[in-house]
Enzyme design. Structure first.
Site, PDB file in Angstrom:
ATOM      1  N   ASN A 107       0.847  -1.196   0.000  1.00 17.08           N
ATOM      2  CA  ASN A 107       0.000   0.000   0.000  1.00 17.08           C
ATOM      3  C   ASN A 107       0.881   1.245   0.000  1.00 17.08           C
ATOM      4  O   ASN A 107       2.004   1.211   0.506  1.00 17.08           O
ATOM      5  CB  ASN A 107      -0.877  -0.001   1.254  1.00 17.08           C
ATOM      6  N   HIS A 109       0.918   5.212   1.283  1.00 21.48           N
ATOM      7  CA  HIS A 109       0.214   6.085   2.232  1.00 21.48           C
ATOM      8  C   HIS A 109       0.844   7.483   2.195  1.00 21.48           C
ATOM      9  O   HIS A 109       2.068   7.601   2.220  1.00 21.48           O
ATOM     10  CB  HIS A 109       0.306   5.495   3.641  1.00 21.48           C
TER      11      HIS A 109
HETATM   12  C1  GAR Z   1      -2.817   8.551  -2.693  1.00 21.11           C
HETATM   13  O1  GAR Z   1      -2.342   9.805  -2.279  1.00 21.11           O
HETATM   14  C2  GAR Z   1      -2.592   7.516  -1.618  1.00 21.11           C
HETATM   15  O2  GAR Z   1      -1.442   7.764  -0.874  1.00 21.11           O
HETATM   16  C3  GAR Z   1      -3.833   7.685  -0.771  1.00 21.11           C
HETATM   17  O3  GAR Z   1      -4.862   7.869  -1.704  1.00 21.11           O
HETATM   18  C4  GAR Z   1      -4.349   8.567  -2.821  1.00 21.11           C
HETATM   19  C5  GAR Z   1      -4.831   7.917  -4.084  1.00 21.11           C
HETATM   20  O4  GAR Z   1      -4.516   8.686  -5.206  1.00 21.11           O
HETATM   21  N1  GAR Z   1      -4.059   6.555   0.063  1.00 21.11           N
HETATM   22  C6  GAR Z   1      -4.455   6.646   1.328  1.00 21.11           C
HETATM   23  O5  GAR Z   1      -4.724   7.689   1.890  1.00 21.11           O
HETATM   24  C7  GAR Z   1      -4.540   5.307   2.056  1.00 21.11           C
HETATM   25  N2  GAR Z   1      -4.789   5.502   3.434  1.00 21.11           N
HETATM   26  P1  GAR Z   1      -4.631   8.089  -6.666  1.00 21.11           P
HETATM   27  O6  GAR Z   1      -6.029   7.449  -6.789  1.00 21.11           O
HETATM   28  O7  GAR Z   1      -4.501   9.277  -7.554  1.00 21.11           O
HETATM   29  O8  GAR Z   1      -3.547   7.073  -6.864  1.00 21.11           O
END
Ligand code: GAR
Length: 200
Positions: A107, A109
């Site tokens: 994952n 984060h």
């Molecule tokens: C990313 O910034 C990722 O780090 C975050 O969601 C976003 C997805 O962006 N994830 C979390 O917060 C997990 N807890 P994307 O759909 O443009 O890849």
């Protein structure tokens, strides 16, 4: 070549970064499957454009999390998936699924774990007033945002940062770090012992 599945709930910019890295030849993986829990996730458009098989699996069609995850695990088995890459997949994964894919789910984060766990890592860092935050790539374990850390990179918080301006810089780092983590994973260069991750 190792087969990966990417799970997304939203925009899919990390999925795109991985697609681009594979296309450029820097990451030798087969993105064999994209899965989403949101019918309108822009990530699906990215998958379609890249010619990657994708599927929307509606949580409302299942009686509970376990039933959902058993169905998803079946889909992965059918496609001989080696690794699962969570890229903005905002569903909690069941212990069943985590055990089935032990040390095979990663994952990304948007904070330096164990700080600012949860779905608002960027907002929470700004509100707390930290001067440094960043990006963490980690293995997924049963406890949320708590698995062994594979890669981390710091991002400075500026005095005039808004959530948006900081998010932009964090995403830039994610798009570099996450494809790198996928590369290390598919090249079998990551070993885990307890909480310690070593990279060869
Ligand atoms: C990313 O910034 C990722 O780090 C975050 O969601 C976003 C997805 O962006 N994830 C979390 O917060 C997990 N807890 P994307 O759909 O443009 O890849």
């Amino acid at each position: 070549m190792k087969k990966i599945a990417v799970f997304c709930s939203g925009f899919g910019s990390n999925l795109q970064a991985i697609i681009n890295a594979v296309k450029r030849g820097g990451v030798k993986a087969d993105i064999a499957f994209v899965l989403t829990d949101k019918v309108d996730a822009p990530a699906l458009v990215r998958a379609r454009k890249a010619g990657i098989p994708f599927m929307y699996v509606d949580p409302d069609d299942f009686k509970d999390r376990l039933a959902y995850d058993k169905y998803v695990a079946g889909q992965l088995k059918k496609r001989n998936i080696d690794f699962v890459v969570l890229a903005g997949f905002l569903r909690i994964i069941s212990p069943y699924f985590v055990r089935k894919f032990k040390n095979k789910i990663i994952n990304v984060h948007p904070a330096l774990l164990p700080s600012f766990k949860g779905v608002h890592g960027i907002r929470d860092a700004i509100n707390y007033g930290v001067k440094v935050t960043g990006v963490t790539v980690h293995f997924v374990e049963e406890e949320l945002d708590a698995g062994p850390v594979i890669l981390q990179k710091a991002v400075n918080v500026r005095d005039d940062d808004t959530q948006d301006s900081l998010a932009q810089r964090i995403h830039k780092v994610e798009h570099m770090l996450y494809p790198l983590a996928v590369k290390l994973l598919v090249e079998n260069r990551i070993t885990v012992k307890g909480r310690k991750v070593r990279i060869k």
